[in-house]
Design a protein around this motif. Sequence first.
Motif, PDB file in Angstrom:
ATOM      1  N   TRP A  51      53.438  51.651  62.939  1.00 30.03           N
ATOM      2  CA  TRP A  51      54.075  52.702  63.722  1.00 30.03           C
ATOM      3  C   TRP A  51      54.403  53.908  62.835  1.00 30.03           C
ATOM      4  O   TRP A  51      54.123  55.046  63.183  1.00 30.03           O
ATOM      5  N   ALA A  53      52.904  54.813  60.195  1.00 27.11           N
ATOM      6  CA  ALA A  53      51.674  55.436  59.703  1.00 27.11           C
ATOM      7  C   ALA A  53      51.073  56.424  60.706  1.00 27.11           C
ATOM      8  O   ALA A  53      50.143  57.152  60.368  1.00 27.11           O
ATOM      9  N   GLN A  54      51.614  56.474  61.907  1.00 27.85           N
ATOM     10  CA  GLN A  54      51.107  57.402  62.921  1.00 27.85           C
ATOM     11  C   GLN A  54      51.444  58.846  62.539  1.00 27.85           C
ATOM     12  O   GLN A  54      52.303  59.100  61.695  1.00 27.85           O
ATOM     13  N   THR A  55      50.835  59.763  63.236  1.00 28.71           N
ATOM     14  CA  THR A  55      51.095  61.187  62.989  1.00 28.71           C
ATOM     15  C   THR A  55      52.509  61.547  63.436  1.00 28.71           C
ATOM     16  O   THR A  55      53.085  60.893  64.313  1.00 28.71           O
ATOM     17  N   PRO A  56      53.070  62.596  62.853  1.00 33.42           N
ATOM     18  CA  PRO A  56      54.394  63.049  63.306  1.00 33.42           C
ATOM     19  C   PRO A  56      54.412  63.370  64.803  1.00 33.42           C
ATOM     20  O   PRO A  56      55.409  63.127  65.473  1.00 33.42           O
ATOM     21  N   GLU A  57      53.301  63.884  65.315  1.00 29.63           N
ATOM     22  CA  GLU A  57      53.244  64.215  66.743  1.00 29.63           C
ATOM     23  C   GLU A  57      53.380  62.958  67.602  1.00 29.63           C
ATOM     24  O   GLU A  57      54.047  62.968  68.630  1.00 29.63           O
ATOM     25  N   ARG A  58      52.739  61.881  67.195  1.00 28.15           N
ATOM     26  CA  ARG A  58      52.818  60.633  67.948  1.00 28.15           C
ATOM     27  C   ARG A  58      54.233  60.053  67.861  1.00 28.15           C
ATOM     28  O   ARG A  58      54.786  59.580  68.830  1.00 28.15           O
ATOM     29  N   LYS A  59      54.834  60.119  66.677  1.00 28.03           N
ATOM     30  CA  LYS A  59      56.188  59.577  66.504  1.00 28.03           C
ATOM     31  C   LYS A  59      57.225  60.428  67.246  1.00 28.03           C
ATOM     32  O   LYS A  59      58.297  59.925  67.582  1.00 28.03           O
ATOM     33  N   GLU A 105      62.595  58.385  56.725  1.00 19.71           N
ATOM     34  CA  GLU A 105      62.547  58.360  58.173  1.00 19.71           C
ATOM     35  C   GLU A 105      62.906  56.937  58.569  1.00 19.71           C
ATOM     36  O   GLU A 105      62.679  55.999  57.808  1.00 19.71           O
TER      37      GLU A 105
END
Length: 154
Positions: A51, A53-59, A105
């Motif tokens: 989770w 490792a996802q892009t900031p946009e996805r998070k 984070e």
Amino acid sequence: MATEDIPIISLASAEPAAVDRALREVGFLIITDHGVDEDVIDRCWRATAAWFAQTPERKADAPLMDADYPYGYSPLHSELHAGSEEDARARGPDSAEPSVADEKEMWCIGPDNPEADAPARRWPKGATPVVVEMRAAQETYFRAMEDLSDRLLV
């Protein structure tokens, strides 16, 4: 405090007094032989790492921690810690406000128990495979930790 100062207690042979003493005198302890399934622990680490490792946009689809909701996501650099050495060097002697954002984070969940007067858990939007697996893994891990704390503290 150095790591070697932290009591290591095996639950296979520990006396309740040893746990009590460690918590009262040191404040925390390292537990071995805790009985929590290593697969549960590993699954939670893997799912949570996927989770993060996802892009900031996805998070950004995740519920954010705030004053009214103590769980959820706290993005990188979203918190300031006034007590850090870096912050003390960055601020002037008369400044009371922190100026250096924390290099972390976080994702936090709390108890799933409405009777505990805790807010309901919120999860990231969308049933993506990463979110579905993280939720399942963290809920399983949280239950295992609740069981462990019941054994330790009751």
